[in-house]
Design a protein around this motif. Structure first.
Motif, PDB file in Angstrom:
ATOM      1  N   MET A 245      -6.934 -15.941 -12.990  1.00  0.00           N
ATOM      2  CA  MET A 245      -8.300 -15.633 -13.395  1.00  0.00           C
ATOM      3  C   MET A 245      -9.126 -15.166 -12.200  1.00  0.00           C
ATOM      4  SD  MET A 245      -8.391 -16.078 -16.655  1.00  0.00           S
ATOM      5  CE  MET A 245      -6.648 -15.885 -17.023  1.00  0.00           C
TER       6      MET A 245
ATOM      7  N   SER B  32      -7.306 -13.005 -22.674  1.00  0.00           N
ATOM      8  CA  SER B  32      -8.247 -13.941 -22.055  1.00  0.00           C
ATOM      9  C   SER B  32      -9.635 -13.330 -22.074  1.00  0.00           C
ATOM     10  CB  SER B  32      -7.848 -14.240 -20.606  1.00  0.00           C
ATOM     11  OG  SER B  32      -6.746 -15.109 -20.548  1.00  0.00           O
TER      12      SER B  32
ATOM     13  N   ILE C  18     -13.351 -13.861 -20.374  1.00  0.00           N
ATOM     14  CA  ILE C  18     -13.932 -14.526 -19.209  1.00  0.00           C
ATOM     15  C   ILE C  18     -15.404 -14.144 -19.076  1.00  0.00           C
ATOM     16  CG2 ILE C  18     -13.677 -14.903 -16.727  1.00  0.00           C
ATOM     17  CD1 ILE C  18     -10.826 -13.651 -17.047  1.00  0.00           C
TER      18      ILE C  18
ATOM     19  N   ARG D 235     -13.446 -18.993 -18.073  1.00  0.00           N
ATOM     20  CA  ARG D 235     -12.688 -18.498 -19.216  1.00  0.00           C
ATOM     21  C   ARG D 235     -13.212 -19.218 -20.451  1.00  0.00           C
ATOM     22  NH1 ARG D 235      -8.251 -19.357 -22.631  1.00  0.00           N
ATOM     23  NH2 ARG D 235      -6.942 -17.508 -22.991  1.00  0.00           N
TER      24      ARG D 235
ATOM     25  N   GLY E 135     -10.023 -16.931 -25.881  1.00  0.00           N
ATOM     26  CA  GLY E 135      -8.829 -16.101 -25.810  1.00  0.00           C
ATOM     27  C   GLY E 135      -8.126 -16.115 -27.153  1.00  0.00           C
TER      28      GLY E 135
END
Length: 396
Positions: free
Chosen positions: A134, A183, A185, A195, A198
């Protein structure tokens, strides 16, 4: 295994993002070793595997390369690193364990950085210095949005429009990275993000189901097949339910999809009665629609006005981008727009590349990347969406 960086040759010119489906690579080669007109050493077979992932940017400091490989064929990636001498000690004899002096440390992100760490050490004497996935996605996106004034664009109804991003008013935004899974974010600053959501329905779903439903052997083949398909043969539309009429009271046109693959339940047909291209088209539209809808609902949840889409699922495919854009436009009632990134598939690899600066390895890699992408460097490759300057095709 010796993890001490002081005993390892650190390579600040190579970074990897090893995902469940694809390996993305970014590396910088010196112009002392290759002229601006030289080609990366790739065999015909490797070129076919890399597909449109073989690209180069020539700069005053060297050549920035962007490549991708299928993770299931990781041996091709290892062979490429070895044959292009991206390992400082060159090829090792078979089954020879490298000494601490031979070892080289490179930045790597993605689940494969853990899964294949032993393989890289055994085959190439490379220690994978793992960087959080991430962190890399956000760092890569932030660097690109700041560096390249033609990085972000909208695409709808066949019209592509580049956006000028105000660096002083860039945050917050929602970054939607569509890889094997998806994902979402919430990005609030250079190193401030979370995050927030998802979905498991992503690129891996498209490829996996597509492989089961068609005879396609690769993601790109499936994507190409979908281009000539007609999803209305399989999808149940509002007009199919209402006798060709709109459901105007709730704002649904007759062509709105009421149920993806819905016609299959009301027709006396078997799988072989449907055309592979129609199934591929329906599948792509179903997944793209859902990603667009879920993305907007998460943006709405956090009051975010900007939604950037990245990841190799998109691949600059017009139908994919248009479907995502229509979904965001529909659910937001025209108040939000989907925005796409030219370097969409390399966010994680670029983020890993810029992370060398945290180790104090010479010049700031983040600054170097910004410099490379901002100066109108000469670039060669096959896919304009991935590079910031004029692109010329490489023959295969």
């Amino acid at each position: 295994m010796d993890e001490n960086p002081t005993k390892t040759n650190q390579s600040a010119h190579l970074a990897l993002d090893i995902g469940g489906t694809l390996i993305k690579m970014v590396y910088l080669s010196s112009d002392d070793n290759c002229s601006p007109d030289s080609q990366v050493k790739v065999s015909q077979e490797e070129s076919n595997e890399i597909s449109d992932g073989l690209m180069k940017c020539h700069t005053g400091k060297g050549t920035l390369h962007f490549l991708k490989f299928e993770t299931s064929k990781i041996d091709d990636c290892l062979e490429f690193i070895s044959s292009n001498q991206l390992c400082s000690h060159g090829d090792l004899p078979d089954k020879k364990q490298p000494s601490a002096h031979d070892r080289k440390l490179i930045k790597a992100t993605g689940g494969g950085a853990f899964k294949f760490a032993d393989l890289f050490m055994e085959r190439l004497g490379i220690t994978l210095d793992k960087v959080d996935e991430m962190d890399c996605l956000v760092a890569g996106a932030n660097s690109l949005l700041k560096a390249n004034n033609q990085e972000a664009f909208t695409y709808m109804n066949g019209h592509k429009e580049y956006l000028q991003i105000d660096h002083n008013d860039m945050y917050p935004y929602l970054l939607v990275n569509i890889g094997s899974g998806v994902s979402m974010i919430k990005v609030e600053g250079d190193e401030k993000f979370e995050r927030v959501s998802g979905t498991s329905v992503g690129g891996g779903t498209f490829w996996g189901l597509g492989k089961l439903l068609t005879n396609c052997k690769s993601f790109d083949e499936l994507l190409k097949l979908s281009h000539v398909g007609n999803n209305r043969v399989i999808d149940m539309l509002v007009g199919d339910i209402y006798g060709g009429l709109d459901y105007s009271k709730i704002g649904l046109s007759s062509t709105t999809i009421a149920s993806s693959f819905g016609k299959a339940i009301s027709e006396n047909k078997e799988l072989e009665d449907y055309k592979p291209e129609d199934m591929a088209r329906s599948l792509l539209r179903m997944i793209s629609n859902n990603i667009g809808q879920i993305s907007y609902l998460n943006a709405l949840r956090f009051g975010l006005k900007r939604i950037f889409f990245g990841g190799f699922f998109i691949r600059g495919h017009e139908f994919t981008m248009d479907t995502i854009s229509v979904a965001v436009d529909f659910w937001s009632k025209g108040e939000a727009k989907a925005m796409f990134l030219r370097h969409e598939g390399f966010l994680g690899a670029l983020g890993a590349y810029t992370s060398y600066q945290k180790e104090g390895s010479g010049e700031s890699m983040s600054h170097q990347l910004v410099e490379q992408l901002s100066n109108g460097v000469q670039c060669t490759g096959e896919n304009q969406r991935l590079l910031p300057a004029e692109i010329k095709s490489q023959g295969k």
